[in-house]
Each structure stands twice: as structure tokens, then as C-alpha cells.
Design a protein around this motif. Structure first.
Motif, PDB file in Angstrom:
ATOM      1  N   CYS A  33       0.819  -1.219   0.000  1.00  9.67           N
ATOM      2  CA  CYS A  33       0.000   0.000   0.000  1.00  9.67           C
ATOM      3  C   CYS A  33       0.848   1.263   0.000  1.00  9.67           C
ATOM      4  O   CYS A  33       0.463   2.280  -0.583  1.00  9.67           O
ATOM      5  CB  CYS A  33      -0.933   0.003   1.205  1.00  9.67           C
ATOM      6  SG  CYS A  33      -2.202  -1.268   1.150  1.00  9.67           S
ATOM      7  N   PHE A  34       2.000   1.188   0.643  1.00  9.62           N
ATOM      8  CA  PHE A  34       2.882   2.352   0.759  1.00  9.62           C
ATOM      9  C   PHE A  34       4.280   1.938   0.288  1.00  9.62           C
ATOM     10  O   PHE A  34       5.187   1.740   1.106  1.00  9.62           O
ATOM     11  CB  PHE A  34       2.897   2.860   2.200  1.00  9.62           C
ATOM     12  CG  PHE A  34       1.540   3.253   2.709  1.00  9.62           C
ATOM     13  CD1 PHE A  34       1.065   4.543   2.522  1.00  9.62           C
ATOM     14  CD2 PHE A  34       0.726   2.327   3.349  1.00  9.62           C
ATOM     15  CE1 PHE A  34      -0.194   4.918   2.978  1.00  9.62           C
ATOM     16  CE2 PHE A  34      -0.538   2.688   3.806  1.00  9.62           C
ATOM     17  CZ  PHE A  34      -1.007   3.974   3.617  1.00  9.62           C
ATOM     18  N   PRO A  35       4.447   1.810  -1.035  1.00 12.40           N
ATOM     19  CA  PRO A  35       5.691   1.227  -1.561  1.00 12.40           C
ATOM     20  C   PRO A  35       6.851   2.208  -1.625  1.00 12.40           C
ATOM     21  O   PRO A  35       6.670   3.429  -1.618  1.00 12.40           O
ATOM     22  CB  PRO A  35       5.278   0.788  -2.973  1.00 12.40           C
ATOM     23  CG  PRO A  35       4.240   1.792  -3.368  1.00 12.40           C
ATOM     24  CD  PRO A  35       3.477   2.101  -2.099  1.00 12.40           C
ATOM     25  N   ALA A  36       8.044   1.619  -1.690  1.00 11.63           N
ATOM     26  CA  ALA A  36       9.250   2.409  -1.963  1.00 11.63           C
ATOM     27  C   ALA A  36       9.257   2.800  -3.430  1.00 11.63           C
ATOM     28  O   ALA A  36       8.368   2.423  -4.209  1.00 11.63           O
ATOM     29  CB  ALA A  36      10.485   1.583  -1.629  1.00 11.63           C
ATOM     30  N   LYS A  63       9.088  -3.167  -2.708  1.00 10.43           N
ATOM     31  CA  LYS A  63       9.166  -3.315  -1.262  1.00 10.43           C
ATOM     32  C   LYS A  63       8.499  -2.112  -0.604  1.00 10.43           C
ATOM     33  O   LYS A  63       8.248  -1.087  -1.265  1.00 10.43           O
ATOM     34  CB  LYS A  63      10.627  -3.422  -0.814  1.00 10.43           C
ATOM     35  CG  LYS A  63      11.493  -2.241  -1.251  1.00 10.43           C
ATOM     36  CD  LYS A  63      12.967  -2.491  -0.909  1.00 10.43           C
ATOM     37  CE  LYS A  63      13.819  -1.315  -1.406  1.00 10.43           C
ATOM     38  NZ  LYS A  63      15.256  -1.541  -1.140  1.00 10.43           N
ATOM     39  N   PRO A  64       8.197  -2.211   0.676  1.00 11.36           N
ATOM     40  CA  PRO A  64       7.552  -1.076   1.348  1.00 11.36           C
ATOM     41  C   PRO A  64       8.509   0.085   1.551  1.00 11.36           C
ATOM     42  O   PRO A  64       9.727  -0.084   1.525  1.00 11.36           O
ATOM     43  CB  PRO A  64       7.100  -1.674   2.680  1.00 11.36           C
ATOM     44  CG  PRO A  64       8.005  -2.823   2.917  1.00 11.36           C
ATOM     45  CD  PRO A  64       8.332  -3.383   1.568  1.00 11.36           C
ATOM     46  N   ALA A  65       7.948   1.260   1.766  1.00  8.10           N
ATOM     47  CA  ALA A  65       8.761   2.442   2.045  1.00  8.10           C
ATOM     48  C   ALA A  65       9.572   2.221   3.323  1.00  8.10           C
ATOM     49  O   ALA A  65       9.206   1.426   4.192  1.00  8.10           O
ATOM     50  CB  ALA A  65       7.870   3.667   2.199  1.00  8.10           C
ATOM     51  N   ASN A  66      10.667   2.952   3.416  1.00  5.46           N
ATOM     52  CA  ASN A  66      11.587   2.784   4.539  1.00  5.46           C
ATOM     53  C   ASN A  66      11.208   3.708   5.691  1.00  5.46           C
ATOM     54  O   ASN A  66      10.856   4.869   5.489  1.00  5.46           O
ATOM     55  CB  ASN A  66      13.021   3.092   4.067  1.00  5.46           C
ATOM     56  CG  ASN A  66      14.056   2.632   5.059  1.00  5.46           C
ATOM     57  OD1 ASN A  66      14.093   3.081   6.195  1.00  5.46           O
ATOM     58  ND2 ASN A  66      14.905   1.717   4.616  1.00  5.46           N
ATOM     59  N   ILE A  67      11.311   3.180   6.914  1.00  6.86           N
ATOM     60  CA  ILE A  67      11.003   3.977   8.097  1.00  6.86           C
ATOM     61  C   ILE A  67      11.912   5.202   8.196  1.00  6.86           C
ATOM     62  O   ILE A  67      11.507   6.251   8.716  1.00  6.86           O
ATOM     63  CB  ILE A  67      11.125   3.117   9.376  1.00  6.86           C
ATOM     64  CG1 ILE A  67      10.729   3.915  10.622  1.00  6.86           C
ATOM     65  CG2 ILE A  67      12.528   2.555   9.524  1.00  6.86           C
ATOM     66  CD1 ILE A  67       9.302   4.394  10.643  1.00  6.86           C
ATOM     67  N   ALA A  68      13.131   5.100   7.676  1.00  5.67           N
ATOM     68  CA  ALA A  68      14.067   6.226   7.744  1.00  5.67           C
ATOM     69  C   ALA A  68      13.511   7.435   7.002  1.00  5.67           C
ATOM     70  O   ALA A  68      13.679   8.576   7.437  1.00  5.67           O
ATOM     71  CB  ALA A  68      15.422   5.821   7.169  1.00  5.67           C
ATOM     72  N   ALA A  69      12.852   7.201   5.877  1.00  6.28           N
ATOM     73  CA  ALA A  69      12.272   8.300   5.105  1.00  6.28           C
ATOM     74  C   ALA A  69      11.133   8.960   5.876  1.00  6.28           C
ATOM     75  O   ALA A  69      10.955  10.188   5.836  1.00  6.28           O
ATOM     76  CB  ALA A  69      11.765   7.776   3.765  1.00  6.28           C
ATOM     77  N   VAL A  70      10.369   8.150   6.590  1.00  7.48           N
ATOM     78  CA  VAL A  70       9.269   8.684   7.397  1.00  7.48           C
ATOM     79  C   VAL A  70       9.826   9.541   8.535  1.00  7.48           C
ATOM     80  O   VAL A  70       9.365  10.671   8.761  1.00  7.48           O
ATOM     81  CB  VAL A  70       8.412   7.529   7.956  1.00  7.48           C
ATOM     82  CG1 VAL A  70       7.322   8.075   8.876  1.00  7.48           C
ATOM     83  CG2 VAL A  70       7.805   6.718   6.814  1.00  7.48           C
ATOM     84  N   ASN A  71      10.815   9.014   9.234  1.00  9.81           N
ATOM     85  CA  ASN A  71      11.403   9.768  10.352  1.00  9.81           C
ATOM     86  C   ASN A  71      12.066  11.057   9.880  1.00  9.81           C
ATOM     87  O   ASN A  71      12.050  12.064  10.588  1.00  9.81           O
ATOM     88  CB  ASN A  71      12.422   8.885  11.087  1.00  9.81           C
ATOM     89  CG  ASN A  71      11.766   7.759  11.860  1.00  9.81           C
ATOM     90  OD1 ASN A  71      10.611   7.859  12.264  1.00  9.81           O
ATOM     91  ND2 ASN A  71      12.506   6.682  12.084  1.00  9.81           N
ATOM     92  N   LYS A  72      12.648  11.001   8.698  1.00 11.97           N
ATOM     93  CA  LYS A  72      13.291  12.205   8.145  1.00 11.97           C
ATOM     94  C   LYS A  72      12.261  13.306   7.913  1.00 11.97           C
ATOM     95  O   LYS A  72      12.501  14.479   8.241  1.00 11.97           O
ATOM     96  CB  LYS A  72      14.001  11.851   6.839  1.00 11.97           C
ATOM     97  CG  LYS A  72      14.734  13.018   6.212  1.00 11.97           C
ATOM     98  CD  LYS A  72      15.449  12.586   4.927  1.00 11.97           C
ATOM     99  CE  LYS A  72      16.187  13.754   4.287  1.00 11.97           C
ATOM    100  NZ  LYS A  72      16.879  13.331   3.020  1.00 11.97           N
TER     101      LYS A  72
END
Length: 402
Positions: free
Chosen positions: A296-299, A304-313
Motif C-alpha cells: 500500500c505504501f511502496p518504496a 518493497k515497502p517504504a523505509n522507516i528512515a524516510a518517514v522519520n526524516k
């Protein structure tokens, strides 16, 4: 007078009433039990204190071999090494394992019983902090003082990280002890508070107006739509960010309007079921229209799914502009639970919204998900979030008073 095989064989395994200790030479002697068990021991003084070291049993340890050990033990004293430490290290090196080998074996054996996320967490800590910490040193050769120096350096950067490293290390080494890969080592005596600190339990609860400011700031950002929508979905659902990131289209039943978090991505080891609110459905439909991916929330590569690092950034970038006290994405969960409780939603319903296990007997016998009650609570929650996002000052802000 020195001992001889003839004398020892005459005693071995027979009733014995003589002296309990028989001297050999150079501090070497044997202790004899009433049943004729013979044990070699070495008496010494280290740092001006008397000591005694058990070397092994006769005849497993022969006279000649026991005498050969004496110069080594005297040499350890000359080098300011406690003979007991020296002897332990000397007899555990062969076939012993390194910290890295313990970590690798732990993952190899335990992987089938651990969640993928847990495995990745272990791998991350092992790779970043433990595998190369003492190179090819055997676990039993690493002194407690060396471990304390190691953790002091980690604590200088982050006391919480130092505490987490110790917890991971003790998990692995205790497992290795139970598997008889290593003997009990001194580092297992340490507690988290000896080397660092535990993670702090958060207490931040946002107001609806603060949630609205965050939402509006997200709309202003030229960030990747997926990353923006991950944060919005966390706010709307109260789900863990990992549950949002790893969600797939197949997890959402639009006929029943139920989202099921599979066991492999559930922190509770059971599926988590939540109703799909209208507000969350808008986010999902936008994602599905933009990206052709099972996630649902791809990279960016959609595989693959988006990375948590991008969210935290992105969270870090918008914090300076919203003008509200310190917050983090996990605070959305506490905020939903608190504000809905203030609005009269019962605790077992908010616990299910958060994907928690119920406590006590209910956890064992009550498997109900209260989907209808959850849906009503989500309707209240999301309507207030939407009003706050529009800047509507009439939104009710209920805050717990001290």
C-alpha cells in the motif's frame, strides 16, 4: 615428599581416613575425600591474598601434567594475572566461540521462531555493535573490565543504546550458556542501569489542534506522497508505523471494510483487525491509484515497502515549522487512546484500536474485536482530525487535567 602414582593409586576409590590434603611441591597438592576421590589443587598468593585453584581430578589429570601446569600458573602471577582467570581461559579456548559466532549461531537456530522484524532488529544490533567488537577473541577471554570499557564508550554516545546492546548481548550469551557453547561469563552480571539506561516511556499527548497543524504542514511539503500518507495513516488509525508500512492491498477487505494485520507483522503474534474508516479509505485509494504495487505504501521501485528512515526524516523536517512542543509519530497512538477515552470510548475498544492484547483472563478467553464499537470511535476520531486539519477552532479539545 613428592607424591607418586603408586601412592595415589593406593588411595583412589577406596575408603580413606588420612589427611584430607597431601602436598606435592611448588604449591601443588591433592585433596582426598573419605571415599577416595582425588582432586589436584594449586595454592598461591595473588595481590597479597591467599588463593586456591582446583585443576582437575586424578587420574584424569596425571601427575606429570599437573606439575607442568605449575610454571604456567606461576608465570600468570608474575604477569599480574589471577591464576584462576588464567586457568579458566587456558581451558576454554579450544573449541570456544567468539561473540560473532555466538550471534550468528543464535540467529541460525532461533530464526524460525522469531518474527522477521525481530530478526532484523537483532541483525542490526549485532552488525553495528557486537560482531566486530572484540574481533577474534573468545567470549570467555573477554574480561568484565573490558566489557565495561566497551559499554562506557557506547554510553558516551547514547545511554539508551548502550542499555539496548546489553539486553541483546545477554539474550544471546544466556542462550549460548544453555546450549553449553560457553560457560557462564561475568558480563551476564551486568544490569542495564550499570552501563546505560532503559528507553523512556513516552507521555506526550497531542491536542486536536496540534494534530491539525501537523496535517496542514504535511500538505505543504513537497515530499514523496507515500511518505506523507504513511504519517497521515498513522494519525488516522493509531496503528504502529510498521503495520502501516508493511500493509498490502490484500490485507484490506473493502466489502467488510476490515483491515487485518497478518501475524507476521503483528507485534502481538495474533492477527489485528480494525475497521477501515472513511478517512483511511481515502488515503488508501489515493495510494492505490498512484502506485501499482502489492504494498500500500511502496518504496520508489515498488517492489518493497517504504523505509522507516524516510518517514522519520520527514517528521524531523516538519517539527520546526509546526510550532508545537516536542512530539514523535508514536505519540499519535497515545493521543488517540487518551482523547477517545475522554470522549467516553471504553478501554477495551481503544486497546483493540491500538492492536494491544487485552489483559488478564480476557486475553485468554475473549477473542472479540468489537469492530462496530471501533468503527464508531474511529468516526469520532477522524471527524475531529479532519476539522482540526481545516483549522476549525470549534473542534473540541479535551485535555486531561492534572
Amino acid at each position: 615428599m613428592s607424591l607418586s602414582d603408586t601412592k595415589l593409586r593406593a588411595i583412589l576409590g577406596k575408603p580413606y581416613t588420612g589427611k584430607p590434603e597431601l602436598a606435592d611441591r611448588d604449591g601443588l597438592s591433592v585433596r582426598v575425600t573419605p571415599t577416595g576421590t582425588i582432586t589436584w589443587q594449586y595454592r598461591f598468593r595473588f595481590e597479597n591474598k591467599p588463593g586456591r585453584l582446583t585443576l582437575g581430578r586424578y587420574p584424569d589429570l596425571k601427575i606429570a601434567d599437573a606439575r607442568k601446569a605449575v610454571p604456567e600458573l606461576r608465570g600468570s602471577i608474575a604477569n599480574n594475572i589471577d591464576p584462576r582467570v588464567f586457568w579458566k581461559q587456558r581451558n576454554t579456548y579450544e573449541g570456544a566461540v567468539t561473540v560473532k559466532e555466538c550471534c550468528e549461531k543464535f540467529l541460525q537456530v532461533r530464526a524460525d521462531g522469531l518474527k522477521k522484524g525481530t530478526i532484523e532488529s537483532y541483525k542490526s544490533y549485532f552488525r553495528a555493535h557486537l560482531c566486530d567488537a572484540f574481533a577474534d577473541r573468545k567470549v570467555e577471554s573477554i574480561t568484565l573490565g573490558e566489557w565495561i570499557d566497551f559499554f562506557d564508550k557506547k554510553a558516551a554516545v547514547s545511554r539508551v543504546t548502550a542499555g539496548a546492546i546489553l539486553r541483546h548481548l545477554k539474550t544471546v550469551l544466556n542462550w549460548a550458556v544453555r546450549r553449553q557453547m560457553i560457560s557462564v561469563v561475568d558480563v551476564l552480571q551486568l544490569r542495564v542501569t550499570d552501563v546505560g539506561s532503559h528507553s523512556k516511556v513516552g507521555s506526550r499527548v497531542l491536542t486536536f489542534n496540534e494534530c491539525g497543524k501537523i496535517w496542514r504542514e504535511l500538505d505543504k511539503r513537497r515530499a514523496t506522497k507515500t511518505v506523507v500518507n504513511v504519517i497521515k495513516a498513522c494519525l488516522l488509525s493509531g496503528a504502529r508505523v510498521s503495520e502501516i508500512l508493511k500493509s498490502k492491498r490484500a490485507d484490506f477487505d473493502l466489502e467488510a471494510m476490515v483491515w487485518t494485520v497478518p501475524i507476521e507483522y503483528s507485534k502481538t503474534n495474533i492477527p489485528i483487525r480494525r475497521p477501515i474508516s472513511a478517512a483511511l479509505l481515502e488515503i488508501l485509494q489515493e495510494q492505490w491509484s498512484l502506485y501499482r504495487s502489492p504494498w500500500c505504501f511502496p518504496a520508489a521501485d515498488l517492489s518493497k515497502p517504504a523505509n522507516i528512515a524516510a518517514v522519520n526524516k520527514l517528521v524531523r523536517h516538519i517539527k520546526d515549522n509546526v510550532g508545537i512542543p516536542e512530539w514523535r509519530i508514536h505519540d499519535f497512538r497515545r493521543t488517540l487512546s487518551t482523547r477517545m477515552s475522554e470522549a467516553g470510548v471504553l478501554p477495551h475498544v481503544t486497546e483493540k484500536m491500538l492492536g494491544h492484547l487485552l489483559g488478564g483472563v480476557m486475553a485468554v478467553y475473549n477473542k472479540h474485536d468489537w469492530l462496530e464499537e471501533q468503527a464508531e470511535a474511529y468516526e469520532q476520531w477522524t471527524s475531529k482530525i479532519k476539522l482540526a486539519a481545516l483549522g476549525d477552532r470549534s473542534v473540541v479539545v479535551l485535555e486531561r487535567r492534572a
